[in-house]
Design a protein around this motif. Sequence first.
Motif, short mmCIF file in Angstrom:
data_model
loop_
_atom_site.label_atom_id
_atom_site.label_comp_id
_atom_site.label_asym_id
_atom_site.label_seq_id
_atom_site.Cartn_x
_atom_site.Cartn_y
_atom_site.Cartn_z
N THR A 261 39.65 112.78 3.81
CA THR A 261 41.05 113.21 3.61
C THR A 261 41.39 114.36 4.55
N ASP A 280 40.26 108.40 2.01
CA ASP A 280 41.40 109.26 2.31
C ASP A 280 42.38 109.15 1.14
N TRP A 282 44.98 111.42 0.51
CA TRP A 282 46.11 112.32 0.65
C TRP A 282 47.41 111.72 0.06
#
Length: 476
Positions: A261, A280, A282
């Motif tokens: 991330t 990831d 985010w």
Amino acid sequence: MGNTWSRCTDLYQIHTGLQHSIIRPTQPNCLPLDNATLPQKLKEVGYSTHMVGKWHLGFYRKECMPTKRGFDTFFGSLLGSGDYYTHYKCDSPGMCGYDLYENDNAAWDYDNGIYSTQMYTQRVQQILASRDPRKPLFLYIAYQAVHSPLQAPGRYFEHYRSIININRRRYAAMLSCLDEAINNVTLALKTYGFYNNSIIIYSSDNGGQPTAGGSNWPLRGSKGTYWEGGIRAVGFVHSPLLKNKGTVCKELVHITDWYPTLISLAEGQIDEDIQLDGYDIWETISEGLRSPRIDILHNIDPIYTKAKNGSWAAGYGIWNTAIQSAIRVQHWKLLTGNPGYSDWVPPQSFSNLGPNRWHNERITLSTGKSVWLFNITADPYERVDLSNRYPGVVKQLLRRLSQFNKTAVPVRYPPKDPRSNPRLNGGVWGPWYKEENKKQKLRKNKTEKKQKKSKTKKKQQKVGSFTNCRLGVPRG
């Protein structure tokens, strides 16, 4: 079951060799040197990288130290715990030393009795004051609090006189000091121009220890176990860059997810040939999208005390349920082996005797039990074991465990090395394996080989002479 390595790398414990216990001060062990760390990846894209606080990823060689693993600067401790004021740590009788470092050297100048939470905050403020906010910065702050020994400055106890239990009162005081520290770091980010383009991630690595002031109520178990009380930890993300602020994320998130991330946010590169354990997340945090993660391998520890009643048969021939392990797949959580302390412990503010058996909800693990299954979304308190009701789900999760186990590297948990004693290192905990030892060993080996060769030659000459003279037979 600390997961400090997961913050610095993207790997589950089974992929680092650190799947058993923690790195002890006297062990020649550290995070594998071929694991690229988060600060190393961020340095590649121009970040300055700084660490303040507790390392606890091994230090027996200089190459294991924070400054060799991607941090431009390091101020803090190498061990997992120690005195908050003196910064000394005894691992066992006669095995004691100072544990406060400035980069690669003992920070004796700071041996002046400052409480570590406050001292680390001061260092963070100095770093921010001396950096250009227009240049990218990664700052990793690993506060010692809240962790035993339970110590806090006197003034933080004032609000907690009503808490009878002394451990709980100390814990609350330590947490207040930590809370103040987080506020002071945030104010420093604002004062020195970093805040508007920064992301603050607050993350923990394990649940609380009820015998040392912590509380996981109403979750089951404690630190060091695979029950939710041991592995479900608090965390938050605070940033002006978040699209959805003030929301609660209930998606599946694991500590290994910070690595991809943050590298992605920094526009860094993750090597394509590396198999990632993290995702990831985010957009999950910032925009409320679904997590890309569907499972979490909590751990597989092949050398932890085996469950007496565990077997391959109990694991349907798929998995040996004597082995301690835990996995989460979507709503389901499976535990096998010896899961550890299994009680539900209410907050111990009513007694000064610690977690009394009388106040605990004691669980006597059923005879022959070595597999548990929970719908962890519906039952986060792990009160209703569904393993007998859903054998198909049990088999499915056991297969997933088996798949993960095929990718595991051998456990690295070496025995104590007497050379680690701080007495042999100027009274300081620090690297004890030095390259010159290697060279000396090579020289020693060469000398020994020469001496051996010389002795063998002499021996052969003597035997040959004797044989030829006495028996008159040819040498073989």
